[in-house]
Scaffold this active site. Structure first.
Site, PDB file in Angstrom:
ATOM      1  N   GLY A   1      28.135  47.545  34.768  1.00 46.68           N
ATOM      2  CA  GLY A   1      27.111  47.275  35.765  1.00 46.68           C
ATOM      3  C   GLY A   1      27.583  47.575  37.171  1.00 46.68           C
ATOM      4  O   GLY A   1      26.900  48.232  37.941  1.00 46.68           O
TER       5      GLY A   1
ATOM      6  N   GLU B   1      36.807  42.224  41.176  1.00 49.58           N
ATOM      7  CA  GLU B   1      36.634  43.057  42.367  1.00 49.58           C
ATOM      8  C   GLU B   1      37.965  43.488  42.990  1.00 49.58           C
ATOM      9  O   GLU B   1      38.059  44.555  43.594  1.00 49.58           O
ATOM     10  CB  GLU B   1      35.832  42.296  43.447  1.00 49.58           C
ATOM     11  CG  GLU B   1      34.760  41.375  42.923  1.00 49.58           C
ATOM     12  CD  GLU B   1      33.437  42.038  42.650  1.00 49.58           C
ATOM     13  OE1 GLU B   1      33.261  43.186  43.059  1.00 49.58           O
ATOM     14  OE2 GLU B   1      32.582  41.398  42.004  1.00 49.58           O
TER      15      GLU B   1
END
Length: 722
Positions: free
Chosen positions: A261, A683
């Site tokens: 995603g 991240e």
């Protein structure tokens, strides 16, 4: 990268013999936590039996094909439905004249979002806006009719030309990463021995997940059912219910397997909205799957940024001032924040710090979070500027960072919950062999190739969001754990199974995990490096309460918890993950080709639940950072305003041949106050890598590249042998 053999993986240890990611204060990880295990669904994925959103069999299924606008701004004059109505298999053509009406109050995290309100009027706010959906018996029939559907436009002047000094520029929404101003920046810069004053730019980037966005929607009585590729079924169901003015209880979204995603599936996507419109009109199941170019043109992208940084320091390298101004593009349809200056407020100590974010409205698709939102472009600017400062001071770039380590949050003044950036820097430097580096640029040659090394330090905010979980103690001694988590391919099933087993003191074979269903209750989405942390908190709290419940061997016992109050009770702290990334590159000045030869990353991400999967996460992030540094760039035609590389032929991403020797490991770390001491790893791998590579390119060539990507034409030298 590690090959999967199907055998049990051994424990992964650090160089001093401790289990990777174990907490220094808590000792070795025990039970199921800290063990490197292959993912539960791995066999299903490699054998093709795992079903993604477009794979699920549904009876009496019809298919929708999307028609996109070809102008960047204007209005629709006519859609000639009669031209396709009698084509084979066509069931319906939906456009602004007959589409179900949508609630204008519906939105996302930043407020109402006009990007959700598809097929509501004749206005075209950006190129690629859906203008119609053709529904047919087969996918091929729907696509043929969609391609044949005539749409006539009145084209109007558009503006897609981004710059920081654009006349429409305005202060960005201050929901987070708001402006900061401590000390006297101008006075400190004036008193500095050395000042760096430079400008850095990053382009639009696309999330480029392997799986295209797909949704299938149908009705069961008065209840809307959908299978959708998204990052958070509960959140998406909430937005969808509001958008179509339904009660939440009427909507159920399931997301069994997701093929990546990177932020683009964090929203209620166009595929789901259009599929629901079609099934509302036909009361028949309808599947809408975006083509690859439609994914590029209709789903979230990272916005272009333009950042100015001034840094002043004394001759010994102590920072006196940091001034960071960042501008990013957005759409008038929806608010968004690309928080480029967040790192500037947390990474280094300085007497004065000033930050400001500027938003520039343009006629573009509304941008949204892409992996490492804000931090990835912000890190490129800040860490490039720090490298330039080290160069001008004649100081080792590693030493410059170590000298400016803060003891409390530079802006907030809050204590750090944990801060192991120095450990990442020192251990990374030791493994990389940084001590032997000649810090002068353009000193290493291998034949015609120039060789350079660089580093970057970075952080990414850590924490959790409220989530709920239910655990049922079954009569057979096993446990059913239900939580609305999503596995994007990162191994969430495997991690949550281990967390539940550890919390319940049973083997992983005693856990049945149910995820990816909005009916399982409120849960944070897979995003923001807060998924595992949020879900783990709910599971461990439910397990603790279940242990206190009286047990009846003949009947199941269920406990449900919600962590909202627990999070509210968490003391205010600066909470971050940290990393240090080291890069070695070769540059051919005659051709402009940059090759990354080696990447090494050391990470402080709290206690590591599964070292195998965590390492895979951060390595994937580092590859994404490499791709950002050298390849990725969304390009618009300056005349039409349309994207001209909305496919993988024109939009380049790192391929196997681009990926070098990558080493990633974890320093011992622990996040106090959060169950299991974990942080997010999703991240942080992406964030510092582009800056490390850009700094290595400078070290190789002696020329600074302040605009990404570092393309051939930006490196090519007229006199390469000098």
């Amino acid at each position: 990268m590690t090959a999967f053999t199907g055998r049990e993986f051994p424990d992964v240890t650090t160089t001093d013999g401790r289990l990777a990611g174990s907490a220094g204060v808590a000792g070795l990880a025990t039970g199921a936590i800290g063990i490197a295990r292959p993912r539960i669904e791995g066999r299903a994925k490699v054998t093709g039996s795992a079903r993604y959103a477009a794979d699920e069999p549904v009876r009496d299924l019809a298919f929708g094909s999307v028609v996109l606008s070809t102008v960047s701004r204007g209005r629709i004059l006519d859609i000639d439905v009669s031209a396709v109505r009698d084509m084979p298999g066509v069931l319906d053509v939906i456009d602004h004249r007959n589409a179900p009406r949508l609630n204008p109050a519906a939105g996302h995290f930043f407020g109402p979002d006009g990007g959700l309100r598809l097929l509501q009027d004749d206005a075209i706010p950006y190129a690629g806006r859906p203008v119609a959906l053709v529904v047919a018996e087969t996918l091929e029939q729907a696509q043929a009719a969609a391609e044949a559907l005539p749409v006539t436009y009145e084209e109007q002047p558009h503006d897609t030309d981004f710059s920081a000094d654009h006349p429409a520029a305005r202060p960005a929404l201050a929901l987070f990463d708001g402006p900061a101003n401590i000390g006297d920046v101008e006075a400190e810069l004036a008193a500095s021995a050395v000042v760096v004053d430079e400008r850095y730019r990053t382009p639009e980037e696309h999330c480029s997940a392997m799986e295209p966005h797909s949704a299938t929607a149908w009705w069961e009585g008065e209840h809307l059912q959908a299978i959708d590729s998204n990052q958070g079924p509960f959140y998406v169901a909430s937005v969808l219910a509001t958008l179509f003015s339904l009660s939440f209880e009427q909507v159920r979204i399931r997301t069994e397997h997701v093929g990546g995603g990177f932020g683009s599936k964090g929203l209620c996507g166009p595929q789901l909205i259009l599929a629901v419109m079609a099934t509302m009109r036909s009361r028949r199941p309808v599947r809408v799957t975006l083509t690859r170019d439609q994914v590029f043109l209709t789903t979230a992208l990272r916005p272009e940024t333009d950042q100015s940084i001034r840094i002043g320091a004394d001759a010994d390298g102590r920072l006196r001032a940091i001034h960071h101004e960042a501008a990013f593009e957005l759409s008038p349809l929806a608010e968004y924040i690309e928080g480029c200056t967040e790192l500037t407020k947390t990474l280094y100590a300085a007497s004065a710090i000033r930050t400001r974010l500027t938003a520039v409205p343009l006629d573009i698709l509304p941008p949204y979070s892409m992996r490492g939102p804000g931090a990835a472009p912000g890190s490129f600017a800040l860490e490039s500027a720090m490298d330039e400062l080290a160069e001008r001071l004649g100081i080792d770039p590693l030493e410059l960072r170590l000298r400016n380590e803060p003891t409390v949050g530079p802006i907030s003044g809050l204590p750090f919950s944990s801060r192991n950036l120095v450990a990442c820097l020192r251990e990374g430097a030791r493994r990389f062999g940084w001590a032997t580096r000649d810090h002068r640029p353009r000193m290493r040659r291998e034949g015609r190739l120039l060789v350079g090394t660089g580093l970057a330090a970075t952080s990414f905010s850590a924490g959790a969001f409220p989530s709920s979980a239910s655990i049922t103690a079954e009569p057979d001694g096993t446990f059913t754990v239900a939580i609305g988590a999503t596995d994007l391919g990162t191994g969430a099933r495997t991690a949550l199974t281990a967390i539940a087993a550890d919390a319940l003191a049973v083997g992983t074979e005693g856990i049945r995990l149910r995820i990816s269903d909005s009916d399982l209750g409120p849960a944070w989405s897979a995003g923001g490096s807060r998924g595992t942390t949020s879900w783990a908190w709910a599971i461990t709290e439910a397990a603790a309460r279940l242990r206190d419940q009286p047990r009846d061997p003949a009947r199941p016992v269920t406990v449900t918890v919600d962590t909202t109050q627990l999070l509210n009770d968490l003391p205010a702290r600066e909470r971050h993950s940290y990393s240090a990334v080291f890069a070695e590159v070769t540059v051919d000045p005659a051709t402009g080709e940059v090759r990354v030869r080696r990447l090494l990353g050391m990470f402080a991400v709290g206690r590591v639940v599964n070292p195998l999967m965590a390492r895979s996460q951060v390595i994937g992030g580092m590859i994404g950072g490499l791709s950002m540094a050298l390849h990725e760039e969304g390009i618009r035609d300056p005349v039409s305003g349309r994207h001209i590389n909305a496919d993988f032929a024109g939009y380049h991403i790192a391929a196997h041949a681009d990926v070098p020797d990558i080493e990633a490991d974890f320093v011992p770390d622990y996040e106090p106050g959060i169950p299991l001491g974990i942080k997010g790893a999703g991240e942080i791998g992406n964030v510092g890598t582009a800056a490390a590579i850009a700094n290595a390119v400078w070290h190789a060539t002696g020329f600074r590249r302040r605009t990404l990507p570092i393309r051939l034409d930006r490196v090519l030298e007229e006199y390469p042998l000098k």
